[in-house]
Design a protein around this motif. Structure first.
Motif, PDB file in Angstrom:
ATOM      1  N   MET A  89      11.115 -17.112  21.352  1.00  0.00           N
ATOM      2  CA  MET A  89       9.808 -17.949  20.781  1.00  0.00           C
ATOM      3  C   MET A  89       8.624 -17.285  21.050  1.00  0.00           C
ATOM      4  N   LYS A  90       7.655 -17.413  20.007  1.00  0.00           N
ATOM      5  CA  LYS A  90       6.423 -16.828  20.387  1.00  0.00           C
ATOM      6  C   LYS A  90       5.386 -17.779  19.708  1.00  0.00           C
ATOM      7  N   ILE A  91       4.461 -17.987  20.396  1.00  0.00           N
ATOM      8  CA  ILE A  91       3.255 -18.962  19.872  1.00  0.00           C
ATOM      9  C   ILE A  91       2.148 -18.384  20.145  1.00  0.00           C
ATOM     10  N   GLY A  92       1.060 -18.751  19.357  1.00  0.00           N
ATOM     11  CA  GLY A  92      -0.315 -18.362  19.425  1.00  0.00           C
ATOM     12  C   GLY A  92      -1.409 -19.618  19.913  1.00  0.00           C
ATOM     13  N   VAL A  93      -2.229 -19.288  20.845  1.00  0.00           N
ATOM     14  CA  VAL A  93      -2.987 -20.498  21.408  1.00  0.00           C
ATOM     15  C   VAL A  93      -4.436 -19.831  21.510  1.00  0.00           C
ATOM     16  N   TRP A  94      -5.260 -20.319  20.601  1.00  0.00           N
ATOM     17  CA  TRP A  94      -6.772 -20.062  20.576  1.00  0.00           C
ATOM     18  C   TRP A  94      -7.431 -21.410  20.969  1.00  0.00           C
ATOM     19  N   LYS A  95      -8.828 -21.135  21.437  1.00  0.00           N
ATOM     20  CA  LYS A  95     -10.009 -22.108  21.445  1.00  0.00           C
ATOM     21  C   LYS A  95     -11.022 -21.856  20.564  1.00  0.00           C
ATOM     22  N   MET A  96     -11.739 -22.942  19.807  1.00  0.00           N
ATOM     23  CA  MET A  96     -12.522 -22.761  19.176  1.00  0.00           C
ATOM     24  C   MET A  96     -13.966 -22.540  19.795  1.00  0.00           C
ATOM     25  N   GLU A  97     -14.299 -21.539  19.887  1.00  0.00           N
ATOM     26  CA  GLU A  97     -15.935 -21.343  20.741  1.00  0.00           C
ATOM     27  C   GLU A  97     -17.021 -21.757  20.037  1.00  0.00           C
ATOM     28  N   ASP A  98     -17.011 -21.312  18.585  1.00  0.00           N
ATOM     29  CA  ASP A  98     -17.767 -21.858  17.600  1.00  0.00           C
ATOM     30  C   ASP A  98     -17.342 -21.855  16.304  1.00  0.00           C
ATOM     31  N   MET A  99     -17.992 -22.169  15.318  1.00  0.00           N
ATOM     32  CA  MET A  99     -17.232 -22.230  13.990  1.00  0.00           C
ATOM     33  C   MET A  99     -16.722 -20.919  13.592  1.00  0.00           C
ATOM     34  N   MET A 100     -17.150 -19.618  13.986  1.00  0.00           N
ATOM     35  CA  MET A 100     -16.951 -18.407  13.589  1.00  0.00           C
ATOM     36  C   MET A 100     -15.918 -17.703  14.537  1.00  0.00           C
ATOM     37  N   SER A 101     -15.777 -18.045  15.948  1.00  0.00           N
ATOM     38  CA  SER A 101     -15.103 -17.453  17.065  1.00  0.00           C
ATOM     39  C   SER A 101     -14.040 -18.284  17.421  1.00  0.00           C
ATOM     40  N   PHE A 102     -13.044 -17.474  17.619  1.00  0.00           N
ATOM     41  CA  PHE A 102     -11.714 -18.392  18.270  1.00  0.00           C
ATOM     42  C   PHE A 102     -11.081 -17.494  19.100  1.00  0.00           C
ATOM     43  N   PRO A 103     -11.452 -17.314  20.463  1.00  0.00           N
ATOM     44  CA  PRO A 103     -10.709 -16.426  21.398  1.00  0.00           C
ATOM     45  C   PRO A 103      -9.399 -16.957  21.846  1.00  0.00           C
ATOM     46  N   MET A 104      -8.574 -16.125  22.238  1.00  0.00           N
ATOM     47  CA  MET A 104      -7.160 -16.290  22.647  1.00  0.00           C
ATOM     48  C   MET A 104      -7.402 -17.153  24.098  1.00  0.00           C
ATOM     49  N   VAL A 105      -6.651 -18.067  23.995  1.00  0.00           N
ATOM     50  CA  VAL A 105      -6.648 -18.907  25.708  1.00  0.00           C
ATOM     51  C   VAL A 105      -5.553 -18.204  26.519  1.00  0.00           C
ATOM     52  N   ASN A 106      -6.049 -18.060  27.720  1.00  0.00           N
ATOM     53  CA  ASN A 106      -5.196 -17.121  28.739  1.00  0.00           C
ATOM     54  C   ASN A 106      -4.671 -18.292  29.825  1.00  0.00           C
ATOM     55  N   ASP A 107      -3.427 -17.851  30.262  1.00  0.00           N
ATOM     56  CA  ASP A 107      -2.989 -18.464  31.358  1.00  0.00           C
ATOM     57  C   ASP A 107      -2.556 -20.099  31.194  1.00  0.00           C
ATOM     58  N   TYR A 108      -2.403 -20.533  29.941  1.00  0.00           N
ATOM     59  CA  TYR A 108      -1.881 -21.960  29.947  1.00  0.00           C
ATOM     60  C   TYR A 108      -0.355 -21.891  29.838  1.00  0.00           C
ATOM     61  N   THR A 109       0.400 -22.938  29.472  1.00  0.00           N
ATOM     62  CA  THR A 109       1.871 -23.146  29.183  1.00  0.00           C
ATOM     63  C   THR A 109       1.923 -24.164  28.064  1.00  0.00           C
ATOM     64  N   VAL A 110       2.764 -23.507  27.031  1.00  0.00           N
ATOM     65  CA  VAL A 110       3.198 -24.435  26.059  1.00  0.00           C
ATOM     66  C   VAL A 110       4.487 -25.068  26.252  1.00  0.00           C
ATOM     67  N   LYS A 111       4.765 -26.417  26.680  1.00  0.00           N
ATOM     68  CA  LYS A 111       6.182 -26.818  26.984  1.00  0.00           C
ATOM     69  C   LYS A 111       6.694 -27.417  25.561  1.00  0.00           C
ATOM     70  N   ILE A 112       7.935 -26.935  25.605  1.00  0.00           N
ATOM     71  CA  ILE A 112       8.510 -27.135  24.207  1.00  0.00           C
ATOM     72  C   ILE A 112       9.929 -28.177  24.513  1.00  0.00           C
ATOM     73  N   ASP A 113      10.186 -28.919  23.702  1.00  0.00           N
ATOM     74  CA  ASP A 113      11.100 -29.821  23.398  1.00  0.00           C
ATOM     75  C   ASP A 113      11.636 -30.315  22.185  1.00  0.00           C
ATOM     76  N   PRO A 114      12.579 -29.145  21.638  1.00  0.00           N
ATOM     77  CA  PRO A 114      13.194 -29.201  20.385  1.00  0.00           C
ATOM     78  C   PRO A 114      14.125 -30.351  20.141  1.00  0.00           C
ATOM     79  N   ARG A 115      13.958 -31.384  18.963  1.00  0.00           N
ATOM     80  CA  ARG A 115      14.650 -32.331  18.776  1.00  0.00           C
ATOM     81  C   ARG A 115      15.236 -32.493  17.386  1.00  0.00           C
TER      82      ARG A 115
END
Length: 282
Positions: free
Chosen positions: A186-212
């Motif tokens: 599985m591959k997921i993208g995570v970004w933060k909205m810095e401003d209306m035109m800039s969306f840098p990638m977020v580093n060192d977080y975790t995306v917890k998944i629970d498929p149902r």
């Protein structure tokens, strides 16, 4: 050999060499486009930019895009351009962009350039996306801007939300593109909205998944692995276990490095769904 026949021989060799070279170029171009479908063309007075993808259209979510630049005068594709792009959504009250990559050459000897754009919303009757290309060829700057179509998807692949830290985040599904009854990468993208035109990638977080599977008593599956980064700037990778075909809701929780949950709920006997999730059906 008489001079007359020498000239004919030279001409034949030259013709064969040219034909061989042309065939090589055509085969290279055809190989580059294998498995791709043209999305559309964007033009100015000097160049035409052709956009390609595997699905042949732009949709909400993660889009891998390839492109090539045709010189309108010489009818030859440009191999040495430096390219950047800027997608902009024109809304009734404001404009904004979305997460995007840099544009890079696929192969030095080829014509294709590649990158990705993650559209967080579709067009509608009164609001639309356009795409600007700024590019440089042999020290000369050029630009093309054109409206583009971005279509809605049947299943949810993007979550846009404000976290408990009051930051705006975008979490999108990338892979598997063809899910199977198996443990899928599985591959997921995570970004933060810095401003209306800039969306840098977020580093060192975790995306917890629970498929149902909601239609099957909301049962889960074994051997899932939460999505994490290997290196800063990478997409988040984990393991998605799918035990049968059908409709799955992949419940999510976005957590900071210290474990703080920014958004999403744990699934329990009383909480059947998280407020952020992906949907797949196969």
């Amino acid at each position: 050999m008489k001079p007359y026949f020498k000239k004919i021989a030279i001409l034949l060799v030259a013709t064969m060499a040219f034909a061989s070279c042309s065939k090589e170029v055509n085969e290279t171009e055809m190989n580059e486009l294998e498995g791709l479908t043209k999305i559309r063309e964007l033009s100015n007075s000097t160049h035409t930019i052709e956009l390609y993808s595997k699905k042949g259209e732009l949709t909400v979510g993660f889009n891998e895009i390839k492109l090539r630049i045709l010189d309108n005068t010489s009818d030859i594709f440009v191999k040495n351009a430096q390219v950047s792009w800027m997608p902009v959504m024109h809304m009734m009250m404001m404009n904004h962009s979305c997460p995007k990559s840099t544009v890079k050459k696929v192969a030095d000897e080829g014509n294709l350039y590649e990158g990705y754009i993650m559209f967080q919303m579709a067009e509608n009757a009164s609001e639309y996306w356009d795409l600007t290309f700024n590019y440089t060829i042999n020290g000369v700057n050029y630009s093309i801007t054109s409206e583009i179509d971005v279509f809605e998807t049947e299943k949810r692949t993007v979550n846009s939300f404000t976290g408990s830290d009051n930051e705006r985040y975008l979490v999108t599904y990338i892979e598997p593109t063809e899910p199977k009854v198996a443990i899928n990468d599985m591959k997921i993208g995570v970004w933060k909205m810095e401003d209306m035109m800039s969306f840098p990638m977020v580093n060192d977080y975790t995306v917890k998944i629970d498929p149902r599977m909601p239609s099957m008593g909301n049962h889960s599956s074994p051997n899932n692995e939460n999505a994490t980064q290997s290196n800063p700037g990478d997409f988040y990778e984990g393991k998605l276990s799918l035990t049968m075909t059908g409709y799955w809701k992949i419940n999510l929780q976005l957590a900071k490095a210290d474990g703080t949950i920014l958004k999403g709920e744990e699934i329990t006997s009383t909480v059947e769904s998280s407020s952020i999730f992906f949907e797949i059906e196969f």
